[in-house]
Design a protein around this motif. Structure first.
Motif, PDB file in Angstrom:
ATOM      1  N   VAL A   1       6.611  -3.174   8.716  1.00 10.86           N
ATOM      2  CA  VAL A   1       5.812  -3.014   7.501  1.00 10.86           C
ATOM      3  C   VAL A   1       6.033  -1.605   6.973  1.00 10.86           C
ATOM      4  CG1 VAL A   1       3.502  -3.084   6.496  1.00 10.86           C
ATOM      5  CG2 VAL A   1       4.087  -4.636   8.373  1.00 10.86           C
ATOM      6  N   GLY A   2       6.305  -1.482   5.692  1.00  8.61           N
ATOM      7  CA  GLY A   2       6.580  -0.174   5.107  1.00  8.61           C
ATOM      8  C   GLY A   2       5.350   0.478   4.515  1.00  8.61           C
ATOM      9  N   SER A   3       5.474   1.777   4.260  1.00 11.07           N
ATOM     10  CA  SER A   3       4.392   2.502   3.594  1.00 11.07           C
ATOM     11  C   SER A   3       4.285   2.065   2.133  1.00 11.07           C
ATOM     12  CB  SER A   3       4.634   4.008   3.680  1.00 11.07           C
ATOM     13  OG  SER A   3       5.941   4.360   3.266  1.00 11.07           O
ATOM     14  N   TYR A   4       3.098   2.253   1.588  1.00 12.84           N
ATOM     15  CA  TYR A   4       2.764   1.921   0.203  1.00 12.84           C
ATOM     16  C   TYR A   4       2.838   0.429  -0.104  1.00 12.84           C
ATOM     17  CZ  TYR A   4       1.796   6.546  -1.643  1.00 12.84           C
ATOM     18  OH  TYR A   4       1.209   7.757  -1.906  1.00 12.84           O
ATOM     19  N   VAL A   5       2.905  -0.414   0.913  1.00 11.54           N
ATOM     20  CA  VAL A   5       2.804  -1.853   0.667  1.00 11.54           C
ATOM     21  C   VAL A   5       1.388  -2.150   0.153  1.00 11.54           C
ATOM     22  CG1 VAL A   5       2.671  -4.100   1.807  1.00 11.54           C
ATOM     23  CG2 VAL A   5       4.573  -2.565   2.300  1.00 11.54           C
ATOM     24  N   PRO A   6       1.249  -2.867  -0.947  1.00 11.62           N
ATOM     25  CA  PRO A   6      -0.086  -3.175  -1.461  1.00 11.62           C
ATOM     26  C   PRO A   6      -0.946  -3.862  -0.408  1.00 11.62           C
ATOM     27  CG  PRO A   6       1.573  -3.720  -3.101  1.00 11.62           C
ATOM     28  CD  PRO A   6       2.312  -3.379  -1.836  1.00 11.62           C
ATOM     29  N   GLU A   7      -2.199  -3.422  -0.316  1.00  8.37           N
ATOM     30  CA  GLU A   7      -3.143  -3.934   0.686  1.00  8.37           C
ATOM     31  C   GLU A   7      -2.526  -3.870   2.089  1.00  8.37           C
ATOM     32  OE1 GLU A   7      -5.948  -7.223  -0.862  1.00  8.37           O
ATOM     33  OE2 GLU A   7      -4.043  -7.639  -1.884  1.00  8.37           O
ATOM     34  N   GLY A   8      -1.904  -2.727   2.373  1.00 10.10           N
ATOM     35  CA  GLY A   8      -1.134  -2.582   3.602  1.00 10.10           C
ATOM     36  C   GLY A   8      -1.946  -2.714   4.877  1.00 10.10           C
ATOM     37  N   VAL A   9      -3.229  -2.329   4.825  1.00 11.96           N
ATOM     38  CA  VAL A   9      -4.053  -2.459   6.028  1.00 11.96           C
ATOM     39  C   VAL A   9      -4.267  -3.931   6.358  1.00 11.96           C
ATOM     40  CG1 VAL A   9      -6.328  -1.985   7.024  1.00 11.96           C
ATOM     41  CG2 VAL A   9      -5.152  -0.217   5.696  1.00 11.96           C
ATOM     42  N   GLU A  10      -4.549  -4.738   5.336  1.00 12.38           N
ATOM     43  CA  GLU A  10      -4.713  -6.180   5.562  1.00 12.38           C
ATOM     44  C   GLU A  10      -3.397  -6.818   5.974  1.00 12.38           C
ATOM     45  OE1 GLU A  10      -7.485  -7.884   5.734  1.00 12.38           O
ATOM     46  OE2 GLU A  10      -8.525  -5.978   5.419  1.00 12.38           O
ATOM     47  N   VAL A  11      -2.299  -6.353   5.406  1.00 12.64           N
ATOM     48  CA  VAL A  11      -0.984  -6.851   5.814  1.00 12.64           C
ATOM     49  C   VAL A  11      -0.746  -6.520   7.291  1.00 12.64           C
ATOM     50  CG1 VAL A  11       1.508  -6.580   5.495  1.00 12.64           C
ATOM     51  CG2 VAL A  11       0.014  -6.780   3.494  1.00 12.64           C
ATOM     52  N   ALA A  12      -1.128  -5.310   7.702  1.00 13.04           N
ATOM     53  CA  ALA A  12      -0.972  -4.917   9.103  1.00 13.04           C
ATOM     54  C   ALA A  12      -1.776  -5.830  10.019  1.00 13.04           C
ATOM     55  CB  ALA A  12      -1.409  -3.466   9.289  1.00 13.04           C
TER      56      ALA A  12
ATOM     57  N   VAL B   1       0.041  -9.165  10.270  1.00 15.34           N
ATOM     58  CA  VAL B   1       1.257  -9.069  11.087  1.00 15.34           C
ATOM     59  C   VAL B   1       0.909  -8.910  12.556  1.00 15.34           C
ATOM     60  CG1 VAL B   1       3.212  -7.546  11.621  1.00 15.34           C
ATOM     61  CG2 VAL B   1       2.769  -8.239   9.256  1.00 15.34           C
ATOM     62  N   GLN B   2      -0.022  -8.034  12.864  1.00 18.62           N
ATOM     63  CA  GLN B   2      -0.369  -7.785  14.264  1.00 18.62           C
ATOM     64  C   GLN B   2      -1.047  -8.986  14.909  1.00 18.62           C
ATOM     65  OE1 GLN B   2      -2.541  -4.070  14.249  1.00 18.62           O
ATOM     66  NE2 GLN B   2      -0.808  -2.931  13.384  1.00 18.62           N
ATOM     67  N   ALA B   3      -1.700  -9.820  14.092  1.00 17.06           N
ATOM     68  CA  ALA B   3      -2.349 -11.012  14.628  1.00 17.06           C
ATOM     69  C   ALA B   3      -1.352 -12.125  14.934  1.00 17.06           C
ATOM     70  CB  ALA B   3      -3.396 -11.524  13.640  1.00 17.06           C
ATOM     71  N   HIS B   4      -0.238 -12.164  14.184  1.00 20.39           N
ATOM     72  CA  HIS B   4       0.659 -13.318  14.294  1.00 20.39           C
ATOM     73  C   HIS B   4       2.022 -13.013  14.903  1.00 20.39           C
ATOM     74  CE1 HIS B   4      -2.152 -15.848  12.110  1.00 20.39           C
ATOM     75  NE2 HIS B   4      -2.266 -14.902  11.201  1.00 20.39           N
ATOM     76  N   ALA B   5       2.479 -11.759  14.841  1.00 19.16           N
ATOM     77  CA  ALA B   5       3.815 -11.433  15.362  1.00 19.16           C
ATOM     78  C   ALA B   5       3.843 -11.531  16.888  1.00 19.16           C
ATOM     79  CB  ALA B   5       4.218 -10.046  14.916  1.00 19.16           C
ATOM     80  N   ARG B   6       4.856 -12.194  17.395  1.00 17.68           N
ATOM     81  CA  ARG B   6       5.040 -12.256  18.847  1.00 17.68           C
ATOM     82  C   ARG B   6       6.110 -11.266  19.304  1.00 17.68           C
ATOM     83  NH1 ARG B   6       4.272 -18.097  17.935  1.00 17.68           N
ATOM     84  NH2 ARG B   6       6.523 -18.420  17.886  1.00 17.68           N
TER      85      ARG B   6
END
Length: 361
Positions: free
Chosen positions: A84-95, A98-103
């Motif tokens: 995940v890159g910086s300045y991604v819109p709503e990046g905290v929610e994106v994080a 990702v952290q919930a689903h990435a294996r």
């Protein structure tokens, strides 16, 4: 390796340096045999200014909002690594998603590290927060040096590693063109860069009306008093950057205040200009002399007088440009960064596997 990247933009270089950074890095990463999916938030300002729509080194897909990101849940879960890159819109929610689903291994790629840390200190969690930072297996930082240990110590990142910007030499070749400008600058307007631009380009232009200057980049306020000998270009697509640099006797590198304070924060423009064998005049920050040798591969300037003296000199600049290009070609190519990225992911994947191996004993 299957890699999923959620970045600010791959499709549009308008008003950001992320696109060219991602293009160079991912093209080189794909050349090492990896499979890449790039997910970009579909926003109007990039949608209306796209200069890459069908890259041949990765799949480029768009999502409209966080709900639309759910469509890619399985791709994220099955990937060997997700970045995940910086300045991604709503990046905290994106994080969180990702952290919930990435294996596989997860990484945060910060192309704005000093700005990010300053935002965190202010409690501004636009795209990263102290809550999600420890959840990334590796924090890939645009800034090296002491900042890496600070990220681990203060924000709980398990592993902070430098991943500087780089250049694709095929996209930024040296060209033989007549010199149109004595000094050029390529960059989006930033309030904290403007005083340096004023000191190192605009004021020299006022003092040297016989010389020619140019500033290329969007978002400059209409009330800036540009001297008559400073040409303005509102937006310059990446494909036109090499010719822009080649037409410059010197080009200027200006660094944001947060990045000067942190040091060790080379912008992608620095490597791109050097790859074009154009001598760079730069402001000064800690760590720069580890990347280029001052007075041999780069000119360091603090004052208007220094720039005026440089432009008044008949010294041959071409040799400095060639030396700068040689330096870039041995350590700062996209191929070099892709190898580093692969090693960082391998380290993160191994670190994730260790607790599982211990648990199985």
């Amino acid at each position: 390796m299957k890699l999923v990247v959620l970045g600010l933009s791959l499709s549009s270089s308008w008003g950001n340096g992320h696109a060219t950074t991602f293009r160079a890095l991912l093209k080189a990463f794909a050349a090492r045999g990896h499979d890449i999916l790039f997910l970009e938030r579909d926003v109007p300002w990039y949608r209306d200014n796209r200069d890459v729509t069908d890259p041949d080194y990765c799949r480029l897909e768009y999502y409209a909002d966080l709900a639309g990101l759910a469509r890619w849940r399985q791709e994220i879960a099955n990937a060997d690594a997700v970045m995940v890159g910086s300045y991604v819109p709503e990046g905290v929610e994106v994080a969180r998603f990702v952290q919930a689903h990435a294996r596989g291994a997860t990484a945060f790629y910060d192309i704005d590290t000093p700005v990010t840390l300053a935002k965190l200190e202010r409690g501004d969690f636009e795209y990263l927060s102290p809550e999600v930072t420890p959840g990334y297996d590796v924090y890939l930082s645009f800034t090296g040096g002491p900042t890496l240990r600070r990220i681990e110590r203060e924000y709980g990142a398990p592993a902070a590693r430098a991943l500087y910007c780089s250049v694709d030499p095929d996209a930024y070749p040296p060209l033989e063109l007549p010199k149109r400008w004595d000094l050029s600058y390529l960059g989006t307007y930033s309030p904290d860069r403007q005083p340096t631009l004023e000191r190192l380009l605009i004021e020299p232009a006022r003092r040297m009306p016989e010389r020619r200057f140019v500033v290329a980049g969007p978002q400059y306020p209409a009330d800036i008093d540009w001297p008559a000998n400073v040409e303005r270009i509102d937006h310059l697509p990446p494909a036109e950057h090499p010719a822009f640099y080649a037409a410059s006797r010197y080009t200027l590198n200006v660094t944001r205040a947060d990045m000067i304070a942190a040091g060790w924060s080379p912008s992608v423009r620095l490597f791109e200009a050097a790859a074009c064998a154009v001598p760079v005049v730069s402001d000064i920050w800690e760590g720069l002399d580890s990347l280029f040798t001052p007075s041999e591969e780069i000119v360091l300037a603090r004052t208007t007088d220094e720039v005026v003296a440089l432009l008044s000199s008949d010294a041959e600049a071409a040799d400095m440009g060639r030396r700068a290009r040689a330096r870039v070609m041995h350590g700062h190519r996209a191929a070099d960064r892709a190898a580093e990225l692969e090693a960082h992911f391998a380290e993160a994947i191994e670190a994730r596997a260790e607790p599982l191996a211990v648990a199985a004993l």
